[in-house]
Design an enzyme around this catalytic site. Structure first.
Site, PDB file in Angstrom:
ATOM      1  N   ARG A 161      47.354  31.307  40.283  1.00  0.00           N
ATOM      2  CA  ARG A 161      46.852  31.240  41.660  1.00  0.00           C
ATOM      3  C   ARG A 161      45.360  31.535  41.729  1.00  0.00           C
ATOM      4  O   ARG A 161      44.570  30.737  42.213  1.00  0.00           O
ATOM      5  CB  ARG A 161      47.626  32.236  42.542  1.00  0.00           C
ATOM      6  CG  ARG A 161      48.998  31.779  42.928  1.00  0.00           C
ATOM      7  CD  ARG A 161      49.720  32.866  43.703  1.00  0.00           C
ATOM      8  NE  ARG A 161      50.069  33.949  42.810  1.00  0.00           N
ATOM      9  CZ  ARG A 161      51.289  34.156  42.310  1.00  0.00           C
ATOM     10  NH1 ARG A 161      52.284  33.384  42.677  1.00  0.00           N
ATOM     11  NH2 ARG A 161      51.530  35.146  41.469  1.00  0.00           N
ATOM     12  N   ASP A 181      45.651  28.351  29.351  1.00  0.00           N
ATOM     13  CA  ASP A 181      46.854  28.905  29.968  1.00  0.00           C
ATOM     14  C   ASP A 181      48.034  28.207  29.313  1.00  0.00           C
ATOM     15  O   ASP A 181      48.233  27.015  29.511  1.00  0.00           O
ATOM     16  CB  ASP A 181      46.850  28.658  31.484  1.00  0.00           C
ATOM     17  CG  ASP A 181      47.981  29.387  32.198  1.00  0.00           C
ATOM     18  OD1 ASP A 181      49.094  29.442  31.633  1.00  0.00           O
ATOM     19  OD2 ASP A 181      47.754  29.894  33.314  1.00  0.00           O
ATOM     20  N   CYS A 240      38.498  40.457  36.829  1.00  0.00           N
ATOM     21  CA  CYS A 240      38.992  40.883  38.145  1.00  0.00           C
ATOM     22  C   CYS A 240      40.513  40.817  38.146  1.00  0.00           C
ATOM     23  O   CYS A 240      41.133  40.704  39.197  1.00  0.00           O
ATOM     24  CB  CYS A 240      38.440  39.982  39.248  1.00  0.00           C
ATOM     25  SG  CYS A 240      36.690  40.200  39.513  1.00  0.00           S
ATOM     26  N   ALA A 241      41.126  40.833  36.950  1.00  0.00           N
ATOM     27  CA  ALA A 241      42.591  40.714  36.873  1.00  0.00           C
ATOM     28  C   ALA A 241      43.208  42.095  36.676  1.00  0.00           C
ATOM     29  O   ALA A 241      43.619  42.740  37.643  1.00  0.00           O
ATOM     30  CB  ALA A 241      42.988  39.772  35.751  1.00  0.00           C
ATOM     31  N   ARG A 242      43.221  42.568  35.463  1.00  0.00           N
ATOM     32  CA  ARG A 242      43.797  43.874  35.178  1.00  0.00           C
ATOM     33  C   ARG A 242      43.042  44.550  34.048  1.00  0.00           C
ATOM     34  O   ARG A 242      42.695  43.900  33.046  1.00  0.00           O
ATOM     35  CB  ARG A 242      45.265  43.742  34.733  1.00  0.00           C
ATOM     36  CG  ARG A 242      46.246  43.650  35.885  1.00  0.00           C
ATOM     37  CD  ARG A 242      46.261  44.953  36.693  1.00  0.00           C
ATOM     38  NE  ARG A 242      47.115  44.891  37.859  1.00  0.00           N
ATOM     39  CZ  ARG A 242      46.730  44.485  39.074  1.00  0.00           C
ATOM     40  NH1 ARG A 242      45.497  44.092  39.287  1.00  0.00           N
ATOM     41  NH2 ARG A 242      47.578  44.513  40.087  1.00  0.00           N
ATOM     42  N   ASP A 266      36.148  44.633  37.746  1.00  0.00           N
ATOM     43  CA  ASP A 266      36.727  45.189  38.974  1.00  0.00           C
ATOM     44  C   ASP A 266      37.915  46.090  38.639  1.00  0.00           C
ATOM     45  O   ASP A 266      38.391  46.831  39.479  1.00  0.00           O
ATOM     46  CB  ASP A 266      37.193  44.026  39.870  1.00  0.00           C
ATOM     47  CG  ASP A 266      37.759  44.504  41.204  1.00  0.00           C
ATOM     48  OD1 ASP A 266      37.119  45.381  41.835  1.00  0.00           O
ATOM     49  OD2 ASP A 266      38.834  44.015  41.625  1.00  0.00           O
ATOM     50  N   GLU A 271      42.486  53.854  35.948  1.00  0.00           N
ATOM     51  CA  GLU A 271      41.867  53.810  37.278  1.00  0.00           C
ATOM     52  C   GLU A 271      42.210  55.071  38.044  1.00  0.00           C
ATOM     53  O   GLU A 271      43.392  55.399  38.150  1.00  0.00           O
ATOM     54  CB  GLU A 271      42.348  52.566  38.040  1.00  0.00           C
ATOM     55  CG  GLU A 271      41.836  51.287  37.418  1.00  0.00           C
ATOM     56  CD  GLU A 271      42.223  50.015  38.175  1.00  0.00           C
ATOM     57  OE1 GLU A 271      42.825  50.114  39.255  1.00  0.00           O
ATOM     58  OE2 GLU A 271      41.907  48.934  37.681  1.00  0.00           O
ATOM     59  N   HIS A 289      38.162  48.232  41.842  1.00  0.00           N
ATOM     60  CA  HIS A 289      39.381  47.445  42.129  1.00  0.00           C
ATOM     61  C   HIS A 289      39.373  46.951  43.592  1.00  0.00           C
ATOM     62  O   HIS A 289      40.256  47.286  44.392  1.00  0.00           O
ATOM     63  CB  HIS A 289      40.635  48.279  41.850  1.00  0.00           C
ATOM     64  CG  HIS A 289      41.863  47.438  41.597  1.00  0.00           C
ATOM     65  ND1 HIS A 289      42.822  47.775  40.689  1.00  0.00           N
ATOM     66  CD2 HIS A 289      42.290  46.261  42.142  1.00  0.00           C
ATOM     67  CE1 HIS A 289      43.782  46.870  40.685  1.00  0.00           C
ATOM     68  NE2 HIS A 289      43.474  45.931  41.574  1.00  0.00           N
ATOM     69  N   GLY A 291      39.163  43.594  44.423  1.00  0.00           N
ATOM     70  CA  GLY A 291      39.494  42.170  44.519  1.00  0.00           C
ATOM     71  C   GLY A 291      40.267  41.802  45.776  1.00  0.00           C
ATOM     72  O   GLY A 291      40.029  40.760  46.383  1.00  0.00           O
ATOM     73  N   ALA A 292      41.194  42.659  46.153  1.00  0.00           N
ATOM     74  CA  ALA A 292      42.037  42.322  47.313  1.00  0.00           C
ATOM     75  C   ALA A 292      41.608  43.082  48.554  1.00  0.00           C
ATOM     76  O   ALA A 292      42.293  43.042  49.578  1.00  0.00           O
ATOM     77  CB  ALA A 292      43.473  42.661  46.984  1.00  0.00           C
TER      78      ALA A 292
HETATM   79  P1  NAD Z   1      49.519  34.136  38.557  1.00  0.00           P
HETATM   80  O1  NAD Z   1      50.816  34.604  38.047  1.00  0.00           O
HETATM   81  O2  NAD Z   1      49.500  33.121  39.644  1.00  0.00           O
HETATM   82  O3  NAD Z   1      48.662  33.555  37.344  1.00  0.00           O
HETATM   83  C1  NAD Z   1      48.615  34.137  36.085  1.00  0.00           C
HETATM   84  C2  NAD Z   1      48.463  33.017  35.082  1.00  0.00           C
HETATM   85  O4  NAD Z   1      48.254  33.602  33.813  1.00  0.00           O
HETATM   86  C3  NAD Z   1      49.696  32.132  34.986  1.00  0.00           C
HETATM   87  O5  NAD Z   1      49.357  30.779  35.201  1.00  0.00           O
HETATM   88  C4  NAD Z   1      50.184  32.370  33.568  1.00  0.00           C
HETATM   89  O6  NAD Z   1      50.709  31.189  33.014  1.00  0.00           O
HETATM   90  C5  NAD Z   1      48.923  32.786  32.868  1.00  0.00           C
HETATM   91  N1  NAD Z   1      49.145  33.538  31.641  1.00  0.00           N
HETATM   92  C6  NAD Z   1      50.131  34.411  31.360  1.00  0.00           C
HETATM   93  N2  NAD Z   1      49.990  34.867  30.111  1.00  0.00           N
HETATM   94  C7  NAD Z   1      48.879  34.273  29.594  1.00  0.00           C
HETATM   95  C8  NAD Z   1      48.211  34.350  28.355  1.00  0.00           C
HETATM   96  N3  NAD Z   1      48.658  35.124  27.361  1.00  0.00           N
HETATM   97  N4  NAD Z   1      47.090  33.614  28.180  1.00  0.00           N
HETATM   98  C9  NAD Z   1      46.633  32.816  29.168  1.00  0.00           C
HETATM   99  N5  NAD Z   1      47.233  32.681  30.368  1.00  0.00           N
HETATM  100  C10 NAD Z   1      48.337  33.423  30.571  1.00  0.00           C
HETATM  101  O7  NAD Z   1      48.713  35.436  38.986  1.00  0.00           O
HETATM  102  P2  NAD Z   1      47.512  35.510  40.001  1.00  0.00           P
HETATM  103  O8  NAD Z   1      48.033  35.755  41.357  1.00  0.00           O
HETATM  104  O9  NAD Z   1      46.593  34.373  39.767  1.00  0.00           O
HETATM  105  O10 NAD Z   1      46.827  36.868  39.505  1.00  0.00           O
HETATM  106  C11 NAD Z   1      46.121  36.878  38.298  1.00  0.00           C
HETATM  107  C12 NAD Z   1      45.731  38.293  37.913  1.00  0.00           C
HETATM  108  O11 NAD Z   1      44.868  38.822  38.882  1.00  0.00           O
HETATM  109  C13 NAD Z   1      46.899  39.277  37.843  1.00  0.00           C
HETATM  110  O12 NAD Z   1      46.668  40.175  36.798  1.00  0.00           O
HETATM  111  C14 NAD Z   1      46.817  40.019  39.142  1.00  0.00           C
HETATM  112  O13 NAD Z   1      47.416  41.285  39.092  1.00  0.00           O
HETATM  113  C15 NAD Z   1      45.314  40.098  39.311  1.00  0.00           C
HETATM  114  N6  NAD Z   1      44.859  40.320  40.674  1.00  0.00           N
HETATM  115  C16 NAD Z   1      43.902  41.273  40.825  1.00  0.00           C
HETATM  116  C17 NAD Z   1      43.386  41.498  42.078  1.00  0.00           C
HETATM  117  C18 NAD Z   1      42.344  42.558  42.257  1.00  0.00           C
HETATM  118  O14 NAD Z   1      42.361  43.234  43.253  1.00  0.00           O
HETATM  119  N7  NAD Z   1      41.425  42.712  41.347  1.00  0.00           N
HETATM  120  C19 NAD Z   1      43.851  40.757  43.165  1.00  0.00           C
HETATM  121  C20 NAD Z   1      44.793  39.765  42.948  1.00  0.00           C
HETATM  122  C21 NAD Z   1      45.280  39.537  41.681  1.00  0.00           C
HETATM  123  C1  MLT Z   2      47.097  42.996  43.227  1.00  0.00           C
HETATM  124  O1  MLT Z   2      47.687  43.040  42.152  1.00  0.00           O
HETATM  125  O2  MLT Z   2      47.602  42.490  44.231  1.00  0.00           O
HETATM  126  C2  MLT Z   2      45.720  43.532  43.311  1.00  0.00           C
HETATM  127  O3  MLT Z   2      45.354  44.208  42.189  1.00  0.00           O
HETATM  128  C3  MLT Z   2      45.386  44.206  44.571  1.00  0.00           C
HETATM  129  C4  MLT Z   2      45.966  45.539  44.882  1.00  0.00           C
HETATM  130  O4  MLT Z   2      46.558  46.184  44.061  1.00  0.00           O
HETATM  131  O5  MLT Z   2      45.841  45.952  46.016  1.00  0.00           O
END
Ligand code: NAD
Ligand code: MLT
Length: 548
Positions: A161, A181, A240-242, A266, A271, A289, A291-292
């Site tokens: 996403r 991916d 900005c993922a984890r 982020d 944390e 953190h 992002g959201a």
């Molecule tokens: P999502 O599940 O839609 O997308 C994750 C993608 O990663 C999937 O398409 C999956 O196929 C792929 N993937 C899984 N393992 C993989 C690997 N080993 N190598 C490459 N690709 C791989 O998730 P999302 O909603 O897009 O969220 C992505 C990340 O962002 C998550 O870690 C989520 O927790 C984080 N996130 C952080 C914040 C924030 O506040 N910083 C906000 C939203 C999401």
């Molecule tokens: C999430 O995984 O949705 C983000 O890291 C945002 C949050 O934890 O609030």
């Protein structure tokens, strides 16, 4: 009556342990008693969790194995994650304990993608450092020389996403996107107008790398010293993922060596981060953190999770389940009678299993409209398999439900297989269960099959290969016998003499005078003694009472 039902619903209790937008709390309060407890220690939460039907969290609360075990000993049924990441929840334990985990994964996608873009530009133009410098009275233009992103290659690791939304946005900046991916099709990449590459290729060609995978055991330290070594000199990295997907120690060394020109983070391994050496490097841009953290995302996540938790607590279908199978609402109406049939068949199959052996396998075969893999219903048979397992396993253990049925079967060492075919004779759909039991080294197979007459009238139509037509309800006496005169009459006499009313009877046989089965629906319990007597009727091989 209605107000009584509402009263019962109000009694549900929900605990919220992270900051949740007020709109979500308000919504939850319309349905349940809600306690907001933002400063609970892990120990306090463990002590109190059993008193709640649901817990709602964001990323701050760690819902550990111990907390889930404590909750499952009480009334905990649902864990609601306002947001997407579930790496702070022991999902496997929740599944084992039959606790539903729900999230609101789409609520913050755009905010997270926008934050990534903000980080990309902050990094390339050194905006945070320039801001601090100017505010401290300096006018240093040379020090804050940046680079353009136009024409550069952005490597996106994880094209889900958030990754996809980032890809769409950077194209407007004239960046080329290369993505890795393993679970994304080339069609999707084509749709987004980007190139798919292997992980190493992406590392080798990218000027900027941004991570958008979940944190799992496979992605922990996905980027470490070896991966930095593969990258271009002067690469810039964004996470900005984890925290934990990048090895922070290796990142610090790569920045200090000049290999990495900068990083925007982020999220952190811990944390809030205690180890501050990496954060304090001039080349590193950080946010806590965030992002959201937009009004829009927080509202959407809070409302989304409130809806999911309320639905889950009312046993309604939920959309965003992490450990349950989601079935679209339109399909649910069609599939519901099959769930009922599956539960009855599961109960029957389990009762036919010989008691002295070890159950090794459940094969569920779907035929006709259920076996048509492209139909809405054919795509959703896994939930019927869960219905079958749930009721079958409930005869051997407590606490099995739709969430943990498969996990429990695996735990017992039972292999679950599904097979499908569109071809069918006699019926429009058929569910057959074959159980394999091993008794002293020998395999014993038992089969039952059922169908729906019309849209919702369940019938057992086969038992161990014999064609029957029995209604799956109440007590059923199943006798295998040799098809000879003076068998059915004496059985009915034994039942009649005990005052047991026969509600229906079906006989299925291989051939005239061959092996046969009779299924008798009886209105009450048949005692062990009567069953023994029936077993002694001439030409009866076996008799058993099952309850459906
Ligand atoms: P999502 O599940 O839609 O997308 C994750 C993608 O990663 C999937 O398409 C999956 O196929 C792929 N993937 C899984 N393992 C993989 C690997 N080993 N190598 C490459 N690709 C791989 O998730 P999302 O909603 O897009 O969220 C992505 C990340 O962002 C998550 O870690 C989520 O927790 C984080 N996130 C952080 C914040 C924030 O506040 N910083 C906000 C939203 C999401
Ligand atoms: C999430 O995984 O949705 C983000 O890291 C945002 C949050 O934890 O609030």
């Amino acid at each position: 009556m209605k107000s009584k039902e509402n009263e019962a619903e109000k009694k549900k209790r929900v605990i919220v342990t992270d900051n949740l937008s007020e709109v979500g709390i308000k919504k939850l309060r319309e349905f349940a008693e809600v306690d907001v407890e933002l400063d609970l220690s892990r120990e306090d939460l463990k002590e109190r969790i059993a008193d709640y039907d649901a817990i709602v969290i964001r990323s701050g609360t760690k819902v550990t194995k111990e907390i889930i075990e404590a909750g499952s000993a009480g009334r905990l049924k649902v864990i609601g994650r306002a947001g997407v990441g579930v790496d702070n929840i022991a999902v496997e334990t929740a599944t084992e304990k039959g606790i539903l985990v729900v999230n609101s994964p789409e609520a913050n996608t755009i905010s997270a993608a926008e934050h990534t873009i903000a980080m990309l530009l902050s990094l390339s133009r050194k905006i945070p450092a320039a801001n601090v410098s100017l505010k401290s009275g300096k006018w240093d233009r040379k020090k804050h020389m940046g680079v353009e992103v136009n024409g550069k290659v952005l490597g996106i690791i994880g094209l889900g996403r958030v990754g996809s939304e980032v890809a769409k946005r950077v194209k407007g900046f004239g960046m080329k996107v290369v993505a890795y991916d393993p679970f994304i099709s080339s069609e999707k990449a084509k749709e987004l107008g980007i190139t798919l590459a292997s992980l190493n290729e992406a590392f080798q060609v990218a000027d900027f790398i941004t991570i958008h995978t979940p944190l799992t055991k496979d992605t922990r330290h996905l980027i470490g010293a070896n991966e930095f070594a593969l990258m271009k000199e002067g690469v810039r990295v964004i996470n900005c993922a984890r925290g934990g997907i990048i090895d922070e120690h290796a990142l610090k060394e790569a920045i200090e060596s000049g290999k990495v020109a900068g990083a925007a983070l982020d999220v952190f391994e811990q944390e809030p981060p205690e180890e501050r050496d990496l954060l304090e490097l001039e080349e590193v841009v950080v946010t806590p953190h965030l992002g959201a953290s937009t009004t829009e995302a927080q509202k959407a996540a809070a409302l989304g999770i409130a809806d999911e938790v309320i639905d889950a607590l009312q046993n309604k279908p939920v959309r965003n389940t992490v450990n349950m199978i989601y079935v679209e609402e339109e399909i649910m109406d069609t599939i519901n009678p099959y769930l009922g049939l599956g539960e009855k068949l599961g109960l029957l199959a389990a009762q036919l299993i010989p008691k002295t052996g070890r159950i090794e396998q459940f094969n569920v075969s779907y035929e006709g409209e259920l076996g048509f893999a492209d139909s809405g219903i054919g795509k959703n048979t896994r939930i019927i398999t869960r219905a079958i397992l749930k009721s079958a396993l409930s005869l051997f253990t407590d606490g099995v439900n739709y969430v943990n049925a498969e996990a429990m079967a695996k735990k017992f060492g039972i292999k679950i297989t599904e097979s499908k075919t569109e071809e069918i004779e006699d019926f429009s759909s058929l569910i057959s269960i074959t159980t394999t039991t091993r008794i002293e080294g020998e395999e014993k197979k038992k089969t039952v099959a059922g169908t729906l007459f019309g849209k919702d009238d369940p019938r057992i139509v086969k038992i161990n290969g014999y064609r029957v037509d029995a209604s799956p309800s109440g007590y059923m006496l199943i006798c295998s016998f040799l098809d000879k005169p003076r068998v059915i009459g004496p059985v009915c006499t034994i039942l009649g003499d005990r005052g047991i009313n026969i509600a229906g009877m079906q006989v299925g046989r291989e051939k005239v005078g061959g092996d046969a089965v009779m299924v008798i629906n009886v209105d009450g319990m048949v005692s062990e003694g009567s069953i023994e007597e029936i077993k002694h009727v001439e030409n009866i091989f076996d008799a058993m009472l099952v309850k459906l």
